[in-house]
Write a protein that holds these residues in place. Sequence first.
Motif, PDB file in Angstrom:
ATOM      1  N   PRO A   1      90.027  -4.493 103.900  1.00 46.17           N
ATOM      2  CA  PRO A   1      90.928  -3.667 104.703  1.00 46.17           C
ATOM      3  C   PRO A   1      90.319  -3.344 106.075  1.00 46.17           C
ATOM      4  O   PRO A   1      89.094  -3.192 106.213  1.00 46.17           O
ATOM      5  CB  PRO A   1      91.098  -2.413 103.854  1.00 46.17           C
ATOM      6  CG  PRO A   1      90.741  -2.818 102.469  1.00 46.17           C
ATOM      7  CD  PRO A   1      89.695  -3.869 102.617  1.00 46.17           C
ATOM      8  N   ILE A   2      91.189  -3.203 107.064  1.00 43.53           N
ATOM      9  CA  ILE A   2      90.731  -2.906 108.421  1.00 43.53           C
ATOM     10  C   ILE A   2      89.947  -1.600 108.449  1.00 43.53           C
ATOM     11  O   ILE A   2      88.907  -1.484 109.124  1.00 43.53           O
ATOM     12  CB  ILE A   2      91.926  -2.845 109.379  1.00 43.53           C
ATOM     13  CG1 ILE A   2      92.577  -4.227 109.502  1.00 43.53           C
ATOM     14  CG2 ILE A   2      91.497  -2.325 110.746  1.00 43.53           C
ATOM     15  CD1 ILE A   2      93.825  -4.245 110.338  1.00 43.53           C
ATOM     16  N   VAL A   3      90.425  -0.599 107.723  1.00 43.20           N
ATOM     17  CA  VAL A   3      89.744   0.693 107.718  1.00 43.20           C
ATOM     18  C   VAL A   3      88.306   0.549 107.221  1.00 43.20           C
ATOM     19  O   VAL A   3      87.378   1.148 107.762  1.00 43.20           O
ATOM     20  CB  VAL A   3      90.510   1.695 106.832  1.00 43.20           C
ATOM     21  CG1 VAL A   3      89.744   3.008 106.743  1.00 43.20           C
ATOM     22  CG2 VAL A   3      91.891   1.945 107.399  1.00 43.20           C
ATOM     23  N   GLN A   4      88.094  -0.281 106.220  1.00 51.54           N
ATOM     24  CA  GLN A   4      86.756  -0.457 105.665  1.00 51.54           C
ATOM     25  C   GLN A   4      85.842  -1.178 106.647  1.00 51.54           C
ATOM     26  O   GLN A   4      84.646  -0.885 106.735  1.00 51.54           O
ATOM     27  CB  GLN A   4      86.841  -1.220 104.345  1.00 51.54           C
ATOM     28  CG  GLN A   4      85.533  -1.219 103.560  1.00 51.54           C
ATOM     29  CD  GLN A   4      85.699  -1.769 102.162  1.00 51.54           C
ATOM     30  OE1 GLN A   4      86.809  -2.142 101.757  1.00 51.54           O
ATOM     31  NE2 GLN A   4      84.619  -1.803 101.410  1.00 51.54           N
ATOM     32  N   ILE A   5      86.417  -2.123 107.411  1.00 47.39           N
ATOM     33  CA  ILE A   5      85.623  -2.821 108.421  1.00 47.39           C
ATOM     34  C   ILE A   5      85.188  -1.852 109.514  1.00 47.39           C
ATOM     35  O   ILE A   5      84.044  -1.875 109.977  1.00 47.39           O
ATOM     36  CB  ILE A   5      86.424  -3.995 109.002  1.00 47.39           C
ATOM     37  CG1 ILE A   5      86.708  -5.045 107.913  1.00 47.39           C
ATOM     38  CG2 ILE A   5      85.675  -4.633 110.169  1.00 47.39           C
ATOM     39  CD1 ILE A   5      87.602  -6.173 108.370  1.00 47.39           C
ATOM     40  N   VAL A   6      86.119  -0.986 109.948  1.00 47.23           N
ATOM     41  CA  VAL A   6      85.779   0.024 110.961  1.00 47.23           C
ATOM     42  C   VAL A   6      84.703   0.962 110.424  1.00 47.23           C
ATOM     43  O   VAL A   6      83.757   1.326 111.128  1.00 47.23           O
ATOM     44  CB  VAL A   6      87.038   0.819 111.370  1.00 47.23           C
ATOM     45  CG1 VAL A   6      86.658   1.967 112.315  1.00 47.23           C
ATOM     46  CG2 VAL A   6      88.053  -0.094 112.030  1.00 47.23           C
ATOM     47  N   TRP A   7      84.862   1.380 109.168  1.00 41.65           N
ATOM     48  CA  TRP A   7      83.880   2.267 108.515  1.00 41.65           C
ATOM     49  C   TRP A   7      82.494   1.644 108.524  1.00 41.65           C
ATOM     50  O   TRP A   7      81.493   2.292 108.830  1.00 41.65           O
ATOM     51  CB  TRP A   7      84.379   2.530 107.093  1.00 41.65           C
ATOM     52  CG  TRP A   7      83.554   3.440 106.261  1.00 41.65           C
ATOM     53  CD1 TRP A   7      83.268   4.746 106.521  1.00 41.65           C
ATOM     54  CD2 TRP A   7      82.936   3.134 105.008  1.00 41.65           C
ATOM     55  NE1 TRP A   7      82.512   5.276 105.505  1.00 41.65           N
ATOM     56  CE2 TRP A   7      82.297   4.303 104.565  1.00 41.65           C
ATOM     57  CE3 TRP A   7      82.883   1.988 104.209  1.00 41.65           C
ATOM     58  CZ2 TRP A   7      81.592   4.366 103.360  1.00 41.65           C
ATOM     59  CZ3 TRP A   7      82.192   2.043 103.016  1.00 41.65           C
ATOM     60  CH2 TRP A   7      81.541   3.215 102.600  1.00 41.65           C
ATOM     61  N   GLU A   8      82.392   0.355 108.208  1.00 44.76           N
ATOM     62  CA  GLU A   8      81.117  -0.349 108.219  1.00 44.76           C
ATOM     63  C   GLU A   8      80.553  -0.470 109.625  1.00 44.76           C
ATOM     64  O   GLU A   8      79.343  -0.312 109.844  1.00 44.76           O
ATOM     65  CB  GLU A   8      81.294  -1.737 107.606  1.00 44.76           C
ATOM     66  CG  GLU A   8      80.010  -2.568 107.586  1.00 44.76           C
ATOM     67  CD  GLU A   8      80.234  -3.963 107.036  1.00 44.76           C
ATOM     68  OE1 GLU A   8      79.287  -4.778 107.105  1.00 44.76           O
ATOM     69  OE2 GLU A   8      81.343  -4.247 106.552  1.00 44.76           O
ATOM     70  N   ALA A   9      81.457  -0.770 110.601  1.00 43.91           N
ATOM     71  CA  ALA A   9      81.002  -0.942 111.987  1.00 43.91           C
ATOM     72  C   ALA A   9      80.361   0.323 112.544  1.00 43.91           C
ATOM     73  O   ALA A   9      79.458   0.256 113.377  1.00 43.91           O
ATOM     74  CB  ALA A   9      82.175  -1.371 112.864  1.00 43.91           C
ATOM     75  N   LEU A  10      80.828   1.488 112.066  1.00 45.72           N
ATOM     76  CA  LEU A  10      80.309   2.765 112.566  1.00 45.72           C
ATOM     77  C   LEU A  10      79.242   3.357 111.643  1.00 45.72           C
ATOM     78  O   LEU A  10      78.964   4.550 111.693  1.00 45.72           O
ATOM     79  CB  LEU A  10      81.466   3.755 112.758  1.00 45.72           C
ATOM     80  CG  LEU A  10      82.532   3.318 113.786  1.00 45.72           C
ATOM     81  CD1 LEU A  10      83.588   4.393 113.937  1.00 45.72           C
ATOM     82  CD2 LEU A  10      81.891   3.010 115.139  1.00 45.72           C
ATOM     83  N   ASP A  11      78.658   2.521 110.795  1.00 47.80           N
ATOM     84  CA  ASP A  11      77.553   2.911 109.921  1.00 47.80           C
ATOM     85  C   ASP A  11      77.972   3.936 108.881  1.00 47.80           C
ATOM     86  O   ASP A  11      77.271   4.915 108.615  1.00 47.80           O
ATOM     87  CB  ASP A  11      76.379   3.450 110.743  1.00 47.80           C
ATOM     88  CG  ASP A  11      75.069   3.408 109.970  1.00 47.80           C
ATOM     89  OD1 ASP A  11      74.946   2.560 109.069  1.00 47.80           O
ATOM     90  OD2 ASP A  11      74.186   4.247 110.259  1.00 47.80           O
ATOM     91  N   TYR A  12      79.132   3.726 108.276  1.00 46.41           N
ATOM     92  CA  TYR A  12      79.603   4.463 107.106  1.00 46.41           C
ATOM     93  C   TYR A  12      79.686   5.983 107.319  1.00 46.41           C
ATOM     94  O   TYR A  12      79.101   6.758 106.559  1.00 46.41           O
ATOM     95  CB  TYR A  12      78.695   4.164 105.908  1.00 46.41           C
ATOM     96  CG  TYR A  12      78.359   2.697 105.769  1.00 46.41           C
ATOM     97  CD1 TYR A  12      79.300   1.775 105.295  1.00 46.41           C
ATOM     98  CD2 TYR A  12      77.112   2.197 106.152  1.00 46.41           C
ATOM     99  CE1 TYR A  12      79.008   0.419 105.187  1.00 46.41           C
ATOM    100  CE2 TYR A  12      76.810   0.841 106.050  1.00 46.41           C
ATOM    101  CZ  TYR A  12      77.757  -0.041 105.564  1.00 46.41           C
ATOM    102  OH  TYR A  12      77.472  -1.374 105.463  1.00 46.41           O
TER     103      TYR A  12
ATOM    104  N   LYS B   1      81.851   1.542  98.056  1.00 50.59           N
ATOM    105  CA  LYS B   1      80.422   1.629  97.786  1.00 50.59           C
ATOM    106  C   LYS B   1      79.654   1.788  99.090  1.00 50.59           C
ATOM    107  O   LYS B   1      79.734   0.954  99.985  1.00 50.59           O
ATOM    108  CB  LYS B   1      79.941   0.376  97.047  1.00 50.59           C
ATOM    109  CG  LYS B   1      78.481   0.433  96.639  1.00 50.59           C
ATOM    110  CD  LYS B   1      78.074  -0.805  95.858  1.00 50.59           C
ATOM    111  CE  LYS B   1      76.612  -0.748  95.448  1.00 50.59           C
ATOM    112  NZ  LYS B   1      76.207  -1.967  94.699  1.00 50.59           N
ATOM    113  N   ARG B   2      78.942   2.862  99.160  1.00 45.35           N
ATOM    114  CA  ARG B   2      78.139   3.139 100.356  1.00 45.35           C
ATOM    115  C   ARG B   2      76.717   2.611 100.138  1.00 45.35           C
ATOM    116  O   ARG B   2      76.147   2.826  99.071  1.00 45.35           O
ATOM    117  CB  ARG B   2      78.089   4.639 100.620  1.00 45.35           C
ATOM    118  CG  ARG B   2      77.341   5.044 101.899  1.00 45.35           C
ATOM    119  CD  ARG B   2      77.169   6.545 101.936  1.00 45.35           C
ATOM    120  NE  ARG B   2      78.441   7.236 101.882  1.00 45.35           N
ATOM    121  CZ  ARG B   2      79.140   7.597 102.959  1.00 45.35           C
ATOM    122  NH1 ARG B   2      78.671   7.301 104.153  1.00 45.35           N
ATOM    123  NH2 ARG B   2      80.289   8.232 102.831  1.00 45.35           N
ATOM    124  N   PRO B   3      76.158   1.929 101.129  1.00 48.22           N
ATOM    125  CA  PRO B   3      74.776   1.440 100.986  1.00 48.22           C
ATOM    126  C   PRO B   3      73.818   2.594 100.710  1.00 48.22           C
ATOM    127  O   PRO B   3      74.080   3.749 101.066  1.00 48.22           O
ATOM    128  CB  PRO B   3      74.482   0.790 102.336  1.00 48.22           C
ATOM    129  CG  PRO B   3      75.829   0.463 102.885  1.00 48.22           C
ATOM    130  CD  PRO B   3      76.747   1.540 102.407  1.00 48.22           C
TER     131      PRO B   3
END
Length: 334
Positions: free
Chosen positions: A2-13, A62-64
């Motif tokens: 999902p786009i939202v998840q990609i944005v979330w990852e791009a901004l370091d969760y 899942k958060r790193p």
Amino acid sequence: MPIVQIVWEALDYPCAERLHPVLMCTAAQLANHGEVKLTQEAIRDLQQMSRATLARRIAKWKRPGTKHIPADRRPSAHLRSEIPVERYDWDEDRPGALEIDLVEHNGGSSLGHFAYTLSVVDVVTGYSRRVAVLGRGQLGVMAALERILTEWPYPVWGIHSDNGSEFINAHLVRFTKANGLSLTRSRPYKKNDNAHVEQKNRFLVREIVGYERFDTPEHVQWLNTVYAWLDVYANACLPMRKVIEKKRNGSHVQKKYDSAKTPLQRAFDASAIPTNSQKYWSEWAQSLNPLQLHRQLVTLLAQGLGGANLAPAPLPAPVSRGIDNDKRNARSLS
């Protein structure tokens, strides 16, 4: 994904509270770089998504794990393993065993840049020196230590510090190896492992210049003017007693002290001063006027910063013997 998840990852969760205000603009920015594809339907969904909905979605992903650098991969880890944890014996009898420490002059606030005093003392003779530096950068502290050691009146064989990064670094390790010096460090959070220099810090730093904040080059100049006179006065004129015997009776330790002598006289008694410079040191010490030195110190402390320029030049420093001057050039005080 999902786009939202990609944005979330791009901004370091980030959490929903941090992500929601920038969700749409960050998605558009990623679309410009071809990371996501924004359709009209996707744009509408992003614009209409509430913060609560965003929080529920993030909770399912899942958060790193927490980011950290393993202790054995930190730059100082190999240095700490290389420098043994030891302390000098209370009855050490070989002159040249030095303890070193930094004293902060922050006035009670650690914010900003401020001065430090590098304090060095021989645990055997009590001979000590001080140099003020602005900040505790490794190179600045190393330069001050080298200056002190090149002016030390007799050979040095060991250096003992706490675990601060200003001491536990590659500069000091290289320096001690190049000059054949033993380097040890205290146990963490055990100030008594550096007891001799801690005592000098109280007696010859805090009780002299106090607890005020010093944070300018002018302050450092004044401190070093004071120390130039104080070091002469403390080492050649002020008598000190030394523990020569300890007996423990339950929780009580009974100590026996020897007769009071100046640190310089102790260096003579221990045959630490090289034979070819003994006459020079003896004549230099005899030439001093303790009352004049005392008056000069009182005047400098009373004048404050104004005394840095008004004070006469410090007495000539005796010849350097602490480390090989052919290897190390003495640096001038700032």
